[in-house]
Write a protein that holds these residues in place. Structure first.
Motif, PDB file in Angstrom:
ATOM      1  N   ASN A 184     -24.613  -0.071 -57.254  1.00  0.00           N
ATOM      2  CA  ASN A 184     -23.749  -1.042 -56.590  1.00  0.00           C
ATOM      3  C   ASN A 184     -22.337  -0.476 -56.467  1.00  0.00           C
ATOM      4  O   ASN A 184     -21.817   0.129 -57.414  1.00  0.00           O
ATOM      5  N   VAL A 185     -21.732  -0.694 -55.317  1.00  0.00           N
ATOM      6  CA  VAL A 185     -20.372  -0.211 -55.060  1.00  0.00           C
ATOM      7  C   VAL A 185     -19.522  -1.368 -54.555  1.00  0.00           C
ATOM      8  O   VAL A 185     -19.948  -2.120 -53.672  1.00  0.00           O
ATOM      9  N   THR A 186     -18.332  -1.507 -55.107  1.00  0.00           N
ATOM     10  CA  THR A 186     -17.354  -2.452 -54.573  1.00  0.00           C
ATOM     11  C   THR A 186     -16.095  -1.675 -54.237  1.00  0.00           C
ATOM     12  O   THR A 186     -15.791  -0.660 -54.876  1.00  0.00           O
ATOM     13  N   GLU A 187     -15.364  -2.131 -53.237  1.00  0.00           N
ATOM     14  CA  GLU A 187     -14.176  -1.413 -52.786  1.00  0.00           C
ATOM     15  C   GLU A 187     -12.962  -2.324 -52.813  1.00  0.00           C
ATOM     16  O   GLU A 187     -13.053  -3.515 -52.537  1.00  0.00           O
ATOM     17  N   PHE A 188     -11.808  -1.740 -53.157  1.00  0.00           N
ATOM     18  CA  PHE A 188     -10.552  -2.475 -53.129  1.00  0.00           C
ATOM     19  C   PHE A 188      -9.447  -1.541 -52.655  1.00  0.00           C
ATOM     20  O   PHE A 188      -9.617  -0.322 -52.590  1.00  0.00           O
ATOM     21  N   THR A 189      -8.315  -2.107 -52.299  1.00  0.00           N
ATOM     22  CA  THR A 189      -7.141  -1.339 -51.892  1.00  0.00           C
ATOM     23  C   THR A 189      -6.093  -1.441 -52.989  1.00  0.00           C
ATOM     24  O   THR A 189      -5.727  -2.547 -53.407  1.00  0.00           O
ATOM     25  N   ASP A 190      -5.629  -0.307 -53.506  1.00  0.00           N
ATOM     26  CA  ASP A 190      -4.672  -0.344 -54.598  1.00  0.00           C
ATOM     27  C   ASP A 190      -3.258  -0.619 -54.085  1.00  0.00           C
ATOM     28  O   ASP A 190      -3.033  -0.831 -52.888  1.00  0.00           O
ATOM     29  N   MET A 191      -2.294  -0.611 -54.988  1.00  0.00           N
ATOM     30  CA  MET A 191      -0.918  -0.996 -54.641  1.00  0.00           C
ATOM     31  C   MET A 191      -0.244  -0.004 -53.705  1.00  0.00           C
ATOM     32  O   MET A 191       0.795  -0.307 -53.118  1.00  0.00           O
ATOM     33  N   TYR A 192      -0.837   1.193 -53.518  1.00  0.00           N
ATOM     34  CA  TYR A 192      -0.255   2.192 -52.625  1.00  0.00           C
ATOM     35  C   TYR A 192      -0.976   2.248 -51.280  1.00  0.00           C
ATOM     36  O   TYR A 192      -0.673   3.104 -50.448  1.00  0.00           O
TER      37      TYR A 192
ATOM     38  N   THR B 162      -8.046  14.766 -28.119  1.00  0.00           N
ATOM     39  CA  THR B 162      -6.699  15.155 -28.551  1.00  0.00           C
ATOM     40  C   THR B 162      -5.927  13.927 -28.981  1.00  0.00           C
ATOM     41  O   THR B 162      -6.199  12.819 -28.555  1.00  0.00           O
ATOM     42  N   SER B 163      -4.977  14.136 -29.863  1.00  0.00           N
ATOM     43  CA  SER B 163      -4.128  13.024 -30.288  1.00  0.00           C
ATOM     44  C   SER B 163      -2.811  13.602 -30.778  1.00  0.00           C
ATOM     45  O   SER B 163      -2.708  14.784 -31.064  1.00  0.00           O
ATOM     46  N   VAL B 164      -1.837  12.751 -30.852  1.00  0.00           N
ATOM     47  CA  VAL B 164      -0.550  13.171 -31.402  1.00  0.00           C
ATOM     48  C   VAL B 164      -0.224  12.225 -32.533  1.00  0.00           C
ATOM     49  O   VAL B 164      -0.691  11.099 -32.597  1.00  0.00           O
ATOM     50  N   GLY B 165       0.559  12.706 -33.448  1.00  0.00           N
ATOM     51  CA  GLY B 165       0.913  11.829 -34.561  1.00  0.00           C
ATOM     52  C   GLY B 165       1.706  12.585 -35.606  1.00  0.00           C
ATOM     53  O   GLY B 165       1.883  13.774 -35.538  1.00  0.00           O
ATOM     54  N   SER B 166       2.178  11.852 -36.573  1.00  0.00           N
ATOM     55  CA  SER B 166       2.911  12.410 -37.685  1.00  0.00           C
ATOM     56  C   SER B 166       2.342  11.810 -38.947  1.00  0.00           C
ATOM     57  O   SER B 166       1.368  11.071 -38.918  1.00  0.00           O
ATOM     58  N   ASN B 167       2.968  12.119 -40.078  1.00  0.00           N
ATOM     59  CA  ASN B 167       2.447  11.586 -41.332  1.00  0.00           C
ATOM     60  C   ASN B 167       2.584  10.076 -41.388  1.00  0.00           C
ATOM     61  O   ASN B 167       3.362   9.470 -40.671  1.00  0.00           O
ATOM     62  N   ASN B 168       1.803   9.467 -42.248  1.00  0.00           N
ATOM     63  CA  ASN B 168       1.766   8.015 -42.395  1.00  0.00           C
ATOM     64  C   ASN B 168       3.150   7.474 -42.709  1.00  0.00           C
ATOM     65  O   ASN B 168       3.767   7.865 -43.693  1.00  0.00           O
ATOM     66  N   GLN B 169       3.651   6.572 -41.888  1.00  0.00           N
ATOM     67  CA  GLN B 169       4.991   6.036 -42.083  1.00  0.00           C
ATOM     68  C   GLN B 169       5.004   4.696 -42.809  1.00  0.00           C
ATOM     69  O   GLN B 169       6.039   4.061 -42.920  1.00  0.00           O
ATOM     70  N   ASP B 170       3.849   4.268 -43.298  1.00  0.00           N
ATOM     71  CA  ASP B 170       3.801   3.077 -44.139  1.00  0.00           C
ATOM     72  C   ASP B 170       4.647   3.348 -45.378  1.00  0.00           C
ATOM     73  O   ASP B 170       4.508   4.372 -46.023  1.00  0.00           O
ATOM     74  N   SER B 171       5.512   2.438 -45.731  1.00  0.00           N
ATOM     75  CA  SER B 171       6.429   2.678 -46.851  1.00  0.00           C
ATOM     76  C   SER B 171       5.776   2.446 -48.198  1.00  0.00           C
ATOM     77  O   SER B 171       6.403   2.659 -49.229  1.00  0.00           O
ATOM     78  N   ASN B 172       4.530   1.961 -48.251  1.00  0.00           N
ATOM     79  CA  ASN B 172       3.874   1.732 -49.538  1.00  0.00           C
ATOM     80  C   ASN B 172       3.682   3.037 -50.291  1.00  0.00           C
ATOM     81  O   ASN B 172       3.452   4.057 -49.711  1.00  0.00           O
TER      82      ASN B 172
END
Length: 288
Positions: free
Chosen positions: A45-53, A278-288
């Motif tokens: 069994n596997v459960t998933e959650f999102t941590d504080m980051y 193709t895609s463009v982008g930069s690093n994740n800008q979420d401040s968490n």
């Protein structure tokens, strides 16, 4: 570039052992998860959650005996990382609330003990991006990269003193020196295309001019084609596996390959119009 990245871990558990896994990357500004596959043997069994980051974490209990985890993903990555020489320092009073804790000392990043070294390295450098880049360059030129010279207890102070380590140690030192100058810095772990030798990788991001920028002290020049898996204050927050019991890692395999050849073969076999590659982008800008 589209990359196939993944890892396979094989354990031997002496008793049923709870685990927290952190192996699934998320789509963000610099990467898009096209496909992913997660296999756990034997099935549990596997459960998933999102941590504080904001990291995706999975909870399992490994049964006694052999236990294996296989994760793979096809990811559209940015070919370049953003650089911004001269970008100004963001004053502490202007930092978002969610970024403030990245200015503080943490378990492996004793920034309160490295102020003199940080000042020495960045003397005469404009506050902000140029300071973080000076730190990255100094680590690259003055710390020797060598396997077997550090362990799970090695801290940034140890690395500053011993002048040797691996990507984890380079990252902790970079984070600590930035924080010593009141520049928020966080640890990033994931995959880097054409890393030699191939392994799971770590680098750091510094927050200047109101956003995060990527710095990798193991590399001579800025490199893109990264797959970010997790963010945290230091290695204590971003372990790929955290076990709560007696369990031994028997084997680990890591791979990062270009998916372009597979795409070409797929296009030859299909009359459907090709998808955007193709895609463009930069690093994740979420401040968490």
């Amino acid at each position: 570039m589209q990359l196939n990245a993944g890892c396979e871990l094989t354990f031997d558990a002496q008793t049923p052992t709870p685990l927290i896994l952190m192996l699934r990357p998320r789509s963000g500004a610099g990467q898009w998860i096209i496909r992913e596959e997660y296999q756990i043997t034997p099935a549990v069994n596997v459960t998933e959650f999102t941590d504080m980051y904001g990291n995706l974490c999975q909870r399992v209990v490994a049964p006694q005996g052999l236990f294996s985890i296989h994760f793979s993903a096809t990811v559209q990555t940015a070919d370049l990382i953003d650089v911004s020489p001269g970008a100004p320092y963001t004053p502490v009073e202007e930092l978002p609330d969610s970024v403030l804790h990245y200015t503080l000392p943490s378990r492996y990043c004793q920034s309160d003990q490295l102020g003199d070294l940080a000042a020495q390295i960045t003397e005469g450098t404009e506050p902000g991006y140029d300071q973080a880049e000076a730190i990255r360059k100094w680590i690259h030129e003055n710390i020797k990269y060598q396997y077997g010279t550090s362990d799970a207890s090695t801290s940034a102070v140890d690395t500053a003193n011993n002048r040797v380590g691996v990507c984890r140690d380079f990252t902790h030192l970079g984070i600590s020196l930035c924080r010593a100058l009141n520049i928020p810095a966080r640890m990033v772990v994931g995959y880097l295309y054409q890393l030699d030798p191939m392994d799971l990788h770590a680098w750091f991001e510094a927050y200047v001019d109101g956003r995060w920028f990527t710095f990798d002290a193991t590399q001579e020049l800025p490199r893109g084609n990264r797959v970010t898996v997790a963010y945290g204050r230091d290695a204590a927050d971003v372990a790929f596996t955290t076990q709560f019991g007696s369990m031994q890692l028997n084997d680990m395999k890591v791979w990062v390959d270009t998916a372009q050849n597979e795409e070409l073969e797929s296009e030859k076999k299909s009359e459907q119009a090709p998808t955007l590659s193709t895609s463009v982008g930069s690093n994740n800008q979420d401040s968490n």
